[in-house]
Design an enzyme around this catalytic site. Structure first.
Site, PDB file in Angstrom:
ATOM      1  N   ARG A   8       0.846  -1.201   0.000  1.00  0.00           N
ATOM      2  CA  ARG A   8       0.000   0.000   0.000  1.00  0.00           C
ATOM      3  C   ARG A   8       0.873   1.239   0.000  1.00  0.00           C
ATOM      4  NH1 ARG A   8      -0.605   4.715   2.564  1.00  0.00           N
ATOM      5  NH2 ARG A   8      -0.273   3.680   4.577  1.00  0.00           N
ATOM      6  N   GLU A   9       1.590   1.470   1.102  1.00  0.00           N
ATOM      7  CA  GLU A   9       2.482   2.637   1.183  1.00  0.00           C
ATOM      8  C   GLU A   9       3.544   2.593   0.088  1.00  0.00           C
ATOM      9  OE1 GLU A   9       3.966   6.086   2.150  1.00  0.00           O
ATOM     10  OE2 GLU A   9       2.570   5.306   3.656  1.00  0.00           O
ATOM     11  N   HIS A  34       7.134   8.520   8.753  1.00  0.00           N
ATOM     12  CA  HIS A  34       7.869   8.742   7.502  1.00  0.00           C
ATOM     13  C   HIS A  34       9.306   9.175   7.789  1.00  0.00           C
ATOM     14  CE1 HIS A  34       4.860   8.248   4.221  1.00  0.00           C
ATOM     15  NE2 HIS A  34       4.094   8.160   5.293  1.00  0.00           N
ATOM     16  N   HIS A  57      41.452  -4.529   7.029  1.00  0.00           N
ATOM     17  CA  HIS A  57      40.128  -5.117   7.210  1.00  0.00           C
ATOM     18  C   HIS A  57      40.037  -6.468   6.494  1.00  0.00           C
ATOM     19  CE1 HIS A  57      37.799  -1.197   8.347  1.00  0.00           C
ATOM     20  NE2 HIS A  57      39.075  -1.157   8.770  1.00  0.00           N
ATOM     21  N   ARG A 116      -8.825  -0.469  12.133  1.00  0.00           N
ATOM     22  CA  ARG A 116      -7.705   0.333  12.588  1.00  0.00           C
ATOM     23  C   ARG A 116      -8.034   1.784  12.247  1.00  0.00           C
ATOM     24  NH1 ARG A 116      -2.411   0.453   9.178  1.00  0.00           N
ATOM     25  NH2 ARG A 116      -3.807   1.797   7.991  1.00  0.00           N
ATOM     26  N   HIS A 139       3.090   4.726  12.838  1.00  0.00           N
ATOM     27  CA  HIS A 139       3.488   4.842  11.433  1.00  0.00           C
ATOM     28  C   HIS A 139       4.291   6.131  11.297  1.00  0.00           C
ATOM     29  CE1 HIS A 139       2.828   4.456   6.997  1.00  0.00           C
ATOM     30  NE2 HIS A 139       2.817   5.780   7.031  1.00  0.00           N
ATOM     31  N   HIS A 185      -7.124  -0.379   2.840  1.00  0.00           N
ATOM     32  CA  HIS A 185      -7.128   1.042   3.164  1.00  0.00           C
ATOM     33  C   HIS A 185      -8.422   1.684   2.668  1.00  0.00           C
ATOM     34  CE1 HIS A 185      -4.630   4.886   3.591  1.00  0.00           C
ATOM     35  NE2 HIS A 185      -4.419   4.189   4.689  1.00  0.00           N
TER      36      HIS A 185
END
Length: 452
Positions: free
Chosen positions: A10-11, A194, A286, A130, A192, A69
């Site tokens: 979705r997002e 961002h 390394h 929700r 949630h 959603h």
């Protein structure tokens, strides 16, 4: 126990480059479910018939519950019922900028009433709800509390505090969410956030410390603008630092690559675990230490992700070495290929130039009157974009005819012709008639390693 709702589908689909279709979403839904996350957030079934089908596909494929959603409107809720989701995500916001830009002149009270009515209606239809307070970080805390009260009284099963623009610092996040958790001990909260300030993972960890139970994330952190908290980084943190062993971290590289391919959003080389530099060592000191023990210069253990440490340092660019001599080579060196018609030259790949990010071949078709033959290339897909170019020997590059299959489309093309092949798309071609040149460009210096 921290629970994760992954909203890649979705997002993530709201990222600029991303347009997941139903096929992509089916694969990702199954794979993301297998990570051990607790819920998947799908899209908005009312948007279009294609999106309705995509959400339905996600629901059918997922091994965990799916949330669809929706706006706080009856028609959106009815679409969620029709698509077969058991969970619905409703959202609203009542700060000044939201009222001025998103709710067409509605007052704060009208939005609160609309939100409450949508929750009540959803519950009457036996949906789990929700309720998200959008842009909560820029909303006065007294208004956030009022929205929580409205949502709770209306029957919301979970309430999400959304820092929709990534405005808070970790301390501000902890202080705000601690206050809400203490004030509402019987409410299940979700968080949630961002990544606008580059703090999404740090803020998420602060939210967990504050007592938030559910966390909203996406694979590779894809989403609107700068994205959101990365599912894969979060589950690895919980595994490494909090000793949570319920996640299938072995699948992190595979799922990250699938999301990269289908979303068309490239992974940074420096991305933890999945970036090509993540377990690569350049300094000689390394290299010597890590060659004896991976942990000498790794905090994470590569084998936990079915990976190995590497010791690669690209050669410096020297001008005289950039003039290359192509070589003739049969296509049988490639997977899915057999000996084909005409003459094939490798123009550039990692064999000709170690730092080449490209594979580029040219094939010359020299027999215009030969009968059409079966194709010499089986259908296949790449993890990167590629291109077919067809140039005939006649004036204006005419004179060559080929058949190309791209996804479900099969076409006869006459030169000049170009076919762009997105990463993850099934394709093949065959020579039909005429003389000319076929050029194949693949955005990877090693052809075989680019195959899915």
């Amino acid at each position: 126990m921290v629970k994760i709702i992954d909203c890649t589908l979705r997002e993530g689909n709201q990222a600029r480059q991303c347009n997941f279709n139903a096929d992509n979403s089916y694969i990702l839904s199954k794979e993301i479910s297998s990570l051990g996350i607790d819920m998947i957030e799908a899209g908005h079934p009312l948007i279009s018939s294609d999106e309705f089908l995509r959400v339905k596909t996600i629901i059918n494929a997922a091994k965990v519950p799916v949330l669809a959603h929706a706006r706080s409107r009856i028609e959106d809720i009815d679409a969620t019922i029709a698509v077969g989701a058991k969970w619905i995500g409703l959202f609203a916001s009542i700060n000044e900028i939201s009222l001025a830009t998103k709710f067409k002149g509605k007052s704060k009270q009208e939005v609160l009433d609309m939100f409450a009515q949508a929750i009540t209606y959803s519950k009457s239809k036996e949906l789990n709800v929700r309720a998200t307070i959008e842009d909560a970080s820029r909303t006065e805390i007294i208004d956030v509390i009022e929205m929580i009260n409205y949502a709770s009284r209306s029957g919301a099963d979970r309430i999400c505090y959304s820092d929709s623009v990534g405005a808070l610092s970790p301390k501000e996040t902890y202080d705000t969410l601690s206050l809400l958790v203490k004030k509402f001990p019987n409410i299940t909260f979700e968080y949630h956030v961002h990544n606008d300030l580059g703090l999404s993972l740090a803020n998420t960890l602060a939210a967990i410390d504050a007592g938030i139970e559910w966390i909203s994330t996406s694979c590779n952190g894809i989403g609107e603008r700068a994205g959101i908290t990365d599912t894969l980084q979060l589950i690895n943190f919980l595994y490494k630092k909090n000793h949570v062993d319920r996640f299938n971290i072995l699948k992190i590289p595979q799922i990250s690559k699938l999301v990269e391919i289908f979303s068309r959003i490239k992974i940074s080389p420096m991305s933890p675990i999945v970036g090509v530099n993540a377990f690569n060592h350049v300094s000689r000191l390394h290299q010597l230490a890590a060659s004896k023990n991976d942990n000498a210069y790794n905090y994470l253990t590569p084998s936990d992700f079915n990976l190995e440490s590497t010791f690669i340092h690209d050669s410096p660019i020297i001008e005289k070495e950039l003039f290359l001599i192509p070589f003739e080579k049969s296509a049988t060196e490639l997977k899915h290929h057999r000996e084909g018609p005409g003459v094939r030259y490798v123009m550039i790949d990692k064999r000709l130039l170690e730092i080449s990010p490209y594979y580029f071949i040219a094939r010359k078709f020299n027999h215009p009157n030969s009968p059409a033959m079966p194709g010499h290339v089986d259908g296949h897909t790449h993890n990167c974009d590629s291109v077919f170019l067809f140039l005939g020997n006649k004036e204006n590059y005419e004179g060559l005819c080929v058949e190309v299959i791209l996804g479900c489309e099969k076409k006869i093309l006459k030169s000049p012709a170009t076919v762009f092949i997105p990463a993850g798309m099934y394709h093949t071609y065959r020579h039909v008639s005429g003389e000319g040149t076929y050029i194949n460009f693949v955005n990877s210096g090693d052809y075989n390693s680019s195959l899915l």
